[in-house]
Design a protein around this motif. Structure first.
Motif, PDB file in Angstrom:
ATOM      1  N   MET A 142     -47.827  46.918 -13.957  1.00  0.00           N
ATOM      2  CA  MET A 142     -47.574  48.302 -14.530  1.00  0.00           C
ATOM      3  C   MET A 142     -46.932  49.129 -13.574  1.00  0.00           C
ATOM      4  SD  MET A 142     -51.144  48.966 -16.409  1.00  0.00           S
ATOM      5  CE  MET A 142     -52.280  48.689 -15.006  1.00  0.00           C
ATOM      6  N   SER A 143     -47.039  48.934 -12.351  1.00  0.00           N
ATOM      7  CA  SER A 143     -46.563  49.869 -11.229  1.00  0.00           C
ATOM      8  C   SER A 143     -45.013  49.915 -11.173  1.00  0.00           C
ATOM      9  CB  SER A 143     -47.192  49.685  -9.886  1.00  0.00           C
ATOM     10  OG  SER A 143     -46.625  48.252  -9.402  1.00  0.00           O
ATOM     11  N   ARG A 144     -44.335  48.546 -11.670  1.00  0.00           N
ATOM     12  CA  ARG A 144     -43.101  48.353 -11.748  1.00  0.00           C
ATOM     13  C   ARG A 144     -42.344  49.572 -12.344  1.00  0.00           C
ATOM     14  NH1 ARG A 144     -40.296  45.003  -8.214  1.00  0.00           N
ATOM     15  NH2 ARG A 144     -41.204  42.856  -8.403  1.00  0.00           N
ATOM     16  N   PHE A 145     -43.209  50.131 -13.278  1.00  0.00           N
ATOM     17  CA  PHE A 145     -42.432  51.346 -14.062  1.00  0.00           C
ATOM     18  C   PHE A 145     -42.803  52.879 -13.555  1.00  0.00           C
ATOM     19  CE2 PHE A 145     -42.396  47.588 -16.606  1.00  0.00           C
ATOM     20  CZ  PHE A 145     -41.020  47.420 -17.052  1.00  0.00           C
ATOM     21  N   LEU A 146     -43.382  52.616 -12.667  1.00  0.00           N
ATOM     22  CA  LEU A 146     -44.198  54.047 -11.962  1.00  0.00           C
ATOM     23  C   LEU A 146     -43.502  54.283 -10.533  1.00  0.00           C
ATOM     24  CD1 LEU A 146     -47.687  53.712 -13.032  1.00  0.00           C
ATOM     25  CD2 LEU A 146     -45.881  55.331 -14.163  1.00  0.00           C
ATOM     26  N   PRO A 147     -42.396  55.050 -10.482  1.00  0.00           N
ATOM     27  CA  PRO A 147     -42.074  55.423  -8.969  1.00  0.00           C
ATOM     28  C   PRO A 147     -43.127  55.539  -8.034  1.00  0.00           C
ATOM     29  CG  PRO A 147     -40.779  56.593 -10.575  1.00  0.00           C
ATOM     30  CD  PRO A 147     -41.741  55.865 -11.307  1.00  0.00           C
ATOM     31  N   VAL A 148     -42.933  55.254  -6.776  1.00  0.00           N
ATOM     32  CA  VAL A 148     -43.805  55.489  -5.474  1.00  0.00           C
ATOM     33  C   VAL A 148     -45.000  54.172  -5.669  1.00  0.00           C
ATOM     34  CG1 VAL A 148     -45.247  56.815  -4.271  1.00  0.00           C
ATOM     35  CG2 VAL A 148     -43.320  57.802  -5.442  1.00  0.00           C
ATOM     36  N   PHE A 149     -45.563  54.374  -6.927  1.00  0.00           N
ATOM     37  CA  PHE A 149     -46.621  53.353  -7.311  1.00  0.00           C
ATOM     38  C   PHE A 149     -46.085  51.928  -6.751  1.00  0.00           C
ATOM     39  CE2 PHE A 149     -48.889  56.758  -8.936  1.00  0.00           C
ATOM     40  CZ  PHE A 149     -50.251  56.504  -8.619  1.00  0.00           C
ATOM     41  N   THR A 194     -43.761  50.790  -5.028  1.00  0.00           N
ATOM     42  CA  THR A 194     -43.441  50.585  -3.600  1.00  0.00           C
ATOM     43  C   THR A 194     -44.634  50.162  -2.936  1.00  0.00           C
ATOM     44  OG1 THR A 194     -41.578  52.099  -3.568  1.00  0.00           O
ATOM     45  CG2 THR A 194     -42.522  51.368  -1.320  1.00  0.00           C
ATOM     46  N   PHE A 195     -45.954  50.912  -3.253  1.00  0.00           N
ATOM     47  CA  PHE A 195     -47.340  50.756  -2.560  1.00  0.00           C
ATOM     48  C   PHE A 195     -48.104  49.349  -3.399  1.00  0.00           C
ATOM     49  CE2 PHE A 195     -46.214  54.940  -1.108  1.00  0.00           C
ATOM     50  CZ  PHE A 195     -46.353  54.800   0.309  1.00  0.00           C
ATOM     51  N   ALA A 196     -47.940  49.219  -4.427  1.00  0.00           N
ATOM     52  CA  ALA A 196     -48.725  48.285  -5.080  1.00  0.00           C
ATOM     53  C   ALA A 196     -48.848  46.974  -4.590  1.00  0.00           C
ATOM     54  CB  ALA A 196     -48.266  48.309  -6.643  1.00  0.00           C
ATOM     55  N   PRO A 197     -47.670  46.189  -4.367  1.00  0.00           N
ATOM     56  CA  PRO A 197     -47.734  45.052  -3.562  1.00  0.00           C
ATOM     57  C   PRO A 197     -48.235  44.993  -2.233  1.00  0.00           C
ATOM     58  CG  PRO A 197     -45.555  45.851  -3.706  1.00  0.00           C
ATOM     59  CD  PRO A 197     -46.195  46.675  -4.452  1.00  0.00           C
ATOM     60  N   PHE A 198     -48.059  46.116  -1.586  1.00  0.00           N
ATOM     61  CA  PHE A 198     -48.706  46.335  -0.253  1.00  0.00           C
ATOM     62  C   PHE A 198     -50.152  46.466  -0.402  1.00  0.00           C
ATOM     63  CE2 PHE A 198     -50.127  49.198   3.077  1.00  0.00           C
ATOM     64  CZ  PHE A 198     -49.602  48.586   4.516  1.00  0.00           C
ATOM     65  N   VAL A 199     -50.690  47.036  -1.215  1.00  0.00           N
ATOM     66  CA  VAL A 199     -52.301  47.409  -1.611  1.00  0.00           C
ATOM     67  C   VAL A 199     -52.626  45.802  -1.688  1.00  0.00           C
ATOM     68  CG1 VAL A 199     -53.863  48.293  -2.993  1.00  0.00           C
ATOM     69  CG2 VAL A 199     -52.221  49.644  -1.708  1.00  0.00           C
ATOM     70  N   ALA A 200     -51.981  45.280  -2.803  1.00  0.00           N
ATOM     71  CA  ALA A 200     -52.492  43.763  -3.243  1.00  0.00           C
ATOM     72  C   ALA A 200     -52.635  42.705  -1.884  1.00  0.00           C
ATOM     73  CB  ALA A 200     -51.267  43.432  -4.154  1.00  0.00           C
ATOM     74  N   GLY A 201     -51.841  43.063  -0.858  1.00  0.00           N
ATOM     75  CA  GLY A 201     -51.816  42.168   0.174  1.00  0.00           C
ATOM     76  C   GLY A 201     -52.970  42.650   1.050  1.00  0.00           C
ATOM     77  N   VAL A 202     -53.107  43.888   0.930  1.00  0.00           N
ATOM     78  CA  VAL A 202     -54.417  44.381   1.867  1.00  0.00           C
ATOM     79  C   VAL A 202     -55.714  43.839   1.172  1.00  0.00           C
ATOM     80  CG1 VAL A 202     -55.553  46.590   2.495  1.00  0.00           C
ATOM     81  CG2 VAL A 202     -53.176  46.557   2.789  1.00  0.00           C
ATOM     82  N   GLY A 203     -55.725  43.890   0.030  1.00  0.00           N
ATOM     83  CA  GLY A 203     -56.701  43.523  -0.665  1.00  0.00           C
ATOM     84  C   GLY A 203     -56.814  42.044  -0.879  1.00  0.00           C
ATOM     85  N   SER A 204     -55.929  41.321  -0.355  1.00  0.00           N
ATOM     86  CA  SER A 204     -55.795  39.836  -0.163  1.00  0.00           C
ATOM     87  C   SER A 204     -55.966  39.165  -1.504  1.00  0.00           C
ATOM     88  CB  SER A 204     -57.214  39.144   0.601  1.00  0.00           C
ATOM     89  OG  SER A 204     -57.208  39.820   1.893  1.00  0.00           O
ATOM     90  N   MET A 205     -55.252  39.599  -2.480  1.00  0.00           N
ATOM     91  CA  MET A 205     -55.125  38.986  -3.687  1.00  0.00           C
ATOM     92  C   MET A 205     -54.710  37.618  -3.652  1.00  0.00           C
ATOM     93  SD  MET A 205     -52.769  39.949  -6.859  1.00  0.00           S
ATOM     94  CE  MET A 205     -53.570  41.458  -7.563  1.00  0.00           C
ATOM     95  N   PRO A 206     -55.085  36.370  -4.358  1.00  0.00           N
ATOM     96  CA  PRO A 206     -54.449  35.265  -4.161  1.00  0.00           C
ATOM     97  C   PRO A 206     -53.089  35.224  -4.395  1.00  0.00           C
ATOM     98  CG  PRO A 206     -56.491  35.110  -5.064  1.00  0.00           C
ATOM     99  CD  PRO A 206     -56.145  36.540  -5.017  1.00  0.00           C
ATOM    100  N   VAL A 207     -52.214  34.430  -3.332  1.00  0.00           N
ATOM    101  CA  VAL A 207     -50.698  34.495  -3.313  1.00  0.00           C
ATOM    102  C   VAL A 207     -50.159  34.028  -4.759  1.00  0.00           C
ATOM    103  CG1 VAL A 207     -48.740  33.519  -2.439  1.00  0.00           C
ATOM    104  CG2 VAL A 207     -50.629  34.035  -0.860  1.00  0.00           C
ATOM    105  N   TRP A 208     -50.838  32.905  -5.215  1.00  0.00           N
ATOM    106  CA  TRP A 208     -50.427  32.270  -6.723  1.00  0.00           C
ATOM    107  C   TRP A 208     -50.587  33.277  -7.871  1.00  0.00           C
ATOM    108  CZ3 TRP A 208     -53.658  32.261 -10.820  1.00  0.00           C
ATOM    109  CH2 TRP A 208     -54.948  32.375 -10.513  1.00  0.00           C
ATOM    110  N   ARG A 209     -51.751  34.114  -7.636  1.00  0.00           N
ATOM    111  CA  ARG A 209     -51.940  35.250  -8.541  1.00  0.00           C
ATOM    112  C   ARG A 209     -50.958  36.369  -8.705  1.00  0.00           C
ATOM    113  NH1 ARG A 209     -56.812  39.028  -9.233  1.00  0.00           N
ATOM    114  NH2 ARG A 209     -56.918  39.764 -11.572  1.00  0.00           N
ATOM    115  N   PHE A 210     -50.630  36.847  -7.299  1.00  0.00           N
ATOM    116  CA  PHE A 210     -49.698  37.880  -7.268  1.00  0.00           C
ATOM    117  C   PHE A 210     -48.537  37.604  -7.568  1.00  0.00           C
ATOM    118  CE2 PHE A 210     -46.331  39.450  -4.457  1.00  0.00           C
ATOM    119  CZ  PHE A 210     -46.630  40.845  -4.479  1.00  0.00           C
TER     120      PHE A 210
END
Length: 213
Positions: free
Chosen positions: A125-132, A134-150
């Protein structure tokens, strides 16, 4: 530098000039812009939606190869998110408690809250929201989302964003009324994308309040 920044922020006005000046190098320039916006948390101001739309219009005019452009920028979007994710995974949660003049802390915290509400769907969803976006994948990494799921969300979001907007630009970008009011149309599009998200957040808030009663 300010002149370059102005040109980047008004890419719809300057892309034609860049195509004339740089020829085939324009593909690399556009690749780096999309990669920078999605891959570096210090560059959330770079154009994304307007760039893709107007690039699609240039594809329809024959000044750019739309297929090569779409595939190249699809790769840029995937690589950008992947780098951003791994940076977030490496830095970890401490980023939320440290101060940096290069990082928009408020935007980061908003994205974290967005991620907490929507989980992995945030990456799409964040792909269509500027600024979000940019930060969404960073936050996903901080939250340790599994790589395959990400990566599953990453590929899906990149495909919808890149191919969707370039296709729209290809078919509608050269329509005079759209071309003359591109900034307004992009703003409306962003609002349209944000409304369902805001509605979902509001609905969850209402449900949580009811559960407390």
């Amino acid at each position: 530098m300010p002149e370059i920044l102005t040109m980047l922020l008004h890419i719809d006005q300057y892309l034609g000039l860049w195509v004339e000046q740089y020829g085939a190098w324009i593909y690399l320039i556009l690749f780096l812009i999309i990669f920078g916006e999605t891959g570096l948390v210090v560059l959330p101001f770079l154009p994304g939606d307007s760039l893709l739309f107007i690039a699609g219009a240039f594809g329809a005019s024959g000044l750019l190869n739309p297929v090569a452009l779409a595939l190249l920028l699809f790769v840029a979007a995937i690589l950008g998110n992947t780098v951003n994710y791994h940076v977030g995974r490496y830095i970890g949660p401490k980023v939320f408690s440290t101060e940096s003049r290069f990082l928009d802390k408020k935007a980061l915290l908003k994205t974290q809250a967005f991620y907490a509400k929507h989980g992995g769907k945030t990456v799409v969803m964040s792909r269509f929201l500027p600024v979000f976006r940019t930060f969404a994948p960073f936050v996903a990494g901080v939250g340790s989302m599994p790589v395959w799921r990400f990566q599953a969300y990453n590929f899906l979001g990149a495909g919808l964003w890149i191919f969707g907007l370039i296709t729209l630009g290809y078919f509608f970008g050269n329509v005079p009324i759209i071309k003359d009011h591109l900034s307004t149309i992009v703003l409306i599009g962003i609002s349209a994308a944000a409304v369902p998200v805001a509605g979902g957040v509001a609905w969850r808030f209402i449900q949580s309040r009811r559960a407390l009663k």
